[in-house]
Write a protein that holds these residues in place. Structure first.
Motif, PDB file in Angstrom:
ATOM      1  N   TRP A  44      89.400 -59.952  -2.725  1.00 19.37           N
ATOM      2  CA  TRP A  44      88.944 -61.296  -3.062  1.00 19.37           C
ATOM      3  C   TRP A  44      87.423 -61.408  -3.056  1.00 19.37           C
ATOM      4  N   ARG A  45      86.793 -60.758  -2.092  1.00 16.72           N
ATOM      5  CA  ARG A  45      85.358 -60.984  -1.900  1.00 16.72           C
ATOM      6  C   ARG A  45      84.463 -59.824  -2.317  1.00 16.72           C
ATOM      7  N   PHE A  46      85.023 -58.779  -2.917  1.00 17.88           N
ATOM      8  CA  PHE A  46      84.225 -57.578  -3.159  1.00 17.88           C
ATOM      9  C   PHE A  46      82.991 -57.817  -4.022  1.00 17.88           C
ATOM     10  N   ARG A  47      82.991 -58.808  -4.872  1.00 18.34           N
ATOM     11  CA  ARG A  47      81.836 -59.093  -5.727  1.00 18.34           C
ATOM     12  C   ARG A  47      80.796 -59.996  -5.071  1.00 18.34           C
ATOM     13  N   TYR A  48      81.101 -60.525  -3.899  1.00 15.38           N
ATOM     14  CA  TYR A  48      80.253 -61.579  -3.348  1.00 15.38           C
ATOM     15  C   TYR A  48      79.447 -61.205  -2.110  1.00 15.38           C
ATOM     16  N   LYS A  49      79.645 -60.046  -1.529  1.00 16.77           N
ATOM     17  CA  LYS A  49      78.966 -59.700  -0.277  1.00 16.77           C
ATOM     18  C   LYS A  49      77.825 -58.728  -0.452  1.00 16.77           C
ATOM     19  N   GLY A  50      77.635 -58.216  -1.648  1.00 14.14           N
ATOM     20  CA  GLY A  50      76.524 -57.305  -1.875  1.00 14.14           C
ATOM     21  C   GLY A  50      76.852 -55.829  -1.757  1.00 14.14           C
ATOM     22  N   LYS A  51      78.063 -55.507  -1.338  1.00 17.89           N
ATOM     23  CA  LYS A  51      78.488 -54.111  -1.230  1.00 17.89           C
ATOM     24  C   LYS A  51      79.878 -53.978  -1.853  1.00 17.89           C
ATOM     25  N   PRO A  52      79.987 -54.179  -3.158  1.00 15.42           N
ATOM     26  CA  PRO A  52      81.315 -54.202  -3.779  1.00 15.42           C
ATOM     27  C   PRO A  52      82.099 -52.913  -3.598  1.00 15.42           C
ATOM     28  N   LEU A  53      81.459 -51.769  -3.729  1.00 13.74           N
ATOM     29  CA  LEU A  53      82.177 -50.511  -3.596  1.00 13.74           C
ATOM     30  C   LEU A  53      82.705 -50.324  -2.180  1.00 13.74           C
ATOM     31  N   GLU A  54      81.919 -50.705  -1.188  1.00 17.16           N
ATOM     32  CA  GLU A  54      82.377 -50.599   0.199  1.00 17.16           C
ATOM     33  C   GLU A  54      83.605 -51.475   0.433  1.00 17.16           C
ATOM     34  N   ASP A  55      83.599 -52.706  -0.062  1.00 12.88           N
ATOM     35  CA  ASP A  55      84.755 -53.580   0.120  1.00 12.88           C
ATOM     36  C   ASP A  55      85.983 -53.054  -0.624  1.00 12.88           C
ATOM     37  N   LEU A  56      85.798 -52.486  -1.803  1.00 16.07           N
ATOM     38  CA  LEU A  56      86.931 -51.904  -2.524  1.00 16.07           C
ATOM     39  C   LEU A  56      87.498 -50.707  -1.763  1.00 16.07           C
ATOM     40  N   LYS A  57      86.634 -49.928  -1.159  1.00 14.76           N
ATOM     41  CA  LYS A  57      87.108 -48.792  -0.360  1.00 14.76           C
ATOM     42  C   LYS A  57      87.829 -49.264   0.899  1.00 14.76           C
ATOM     43  N   LYS A  58      87.373 -50.370   1.466  1.00 12.00           N
ATOM     44  CA  LYS A  58      88.081 -50.935   2.621  1.00 12.00           C
ATOM     45  C   LYS A  58      89.467 -51.432   2.215  1.00 12.00           C
ATOM     46  N   ALA A  59      89.576 -52.068   1.060  1.00  8.31           N
ATOM     47  CA  ALA A  59      90.888 -52.491   0.556  1.00  8.31           C
ATOM     48  C   ALA A  59      91.779 -51.270   0.362  1.00  8.31           C
ATOM     49  N   GLN A  60      91.212 -50.220  -0.185  1.00  6.03           N
ATOM     50  CA  GLN A  60      91.953 -48.976  -0.398  1.00  6.03           C
ATOM     51  C   GLN A  60      92.398 -48.372   0.941  1.00  6.03           C
ATOM     52  N   TRP A  61      91.541 -48.446   1.941  1.00  5.39           N
ATOM     53  CA  TRP A  61      91.861 -47.917   3.265  1.00  5.39           C
ATOM     54  C   TRP A  61      93.077 -48.644   3.833  1.00  5.39           C
ATOM     55  N   TYR A  62      93.074 -49.978   3.748  1.00  2.70           N
ATOM     56  CA  TYR A  62      94.216 -50.742   4.248  1.00  2.70           C
ATOM     57  C   TYR A  62      95.467 -50.492   3.415  1.00  2.70           C
TER      58      TYR A  62
END
Length: 78
Positions: A44-62
């Motif tokens: 939901w928020r990967f585009r809004y926190k400034g680190k989109p790739l990190e958030d996508l990888k966290k989603a992938q981790w979960y």
């Protein structure tokens, strides 16, 4: 350098990581919901926190944890 996706240093205390303690404190269904909620949160928020790739990888981790959990729990569901 700390790996902020796979093993953030602030998530480990003693001999276990936070995800292990969380899983141990929940039923199988509750843990599935916890993982799903975190997947959705990071997507939901990967585009809004400034680190989109990190958030996508966290989603992938979960998602990987959820898949592992479902595979481990599969015999109990049969």
């Amino acid at each position: 350098m700390s790996d902020q996706v796979n093993s953030p240093s602030h998530y480990k205390a003693g001999q276990i990581e936070a995800i292990q303690g969380i899983a141990a404190s929940m039923s199988s269904t509750e843990f599935e919901g916890y993982c799903k909620g975190n997947i959705l949160k990071y997507l939901w928020r990967f585009r809004y926190k400034g680190k989109p790739l990190e958030d996508l990888k966290k989603a992938q981790w979960y998602l990987s944890r959820l898949i592992d959990h479902m595979e481990e729990d599969a015999p109990a569901r049969s």
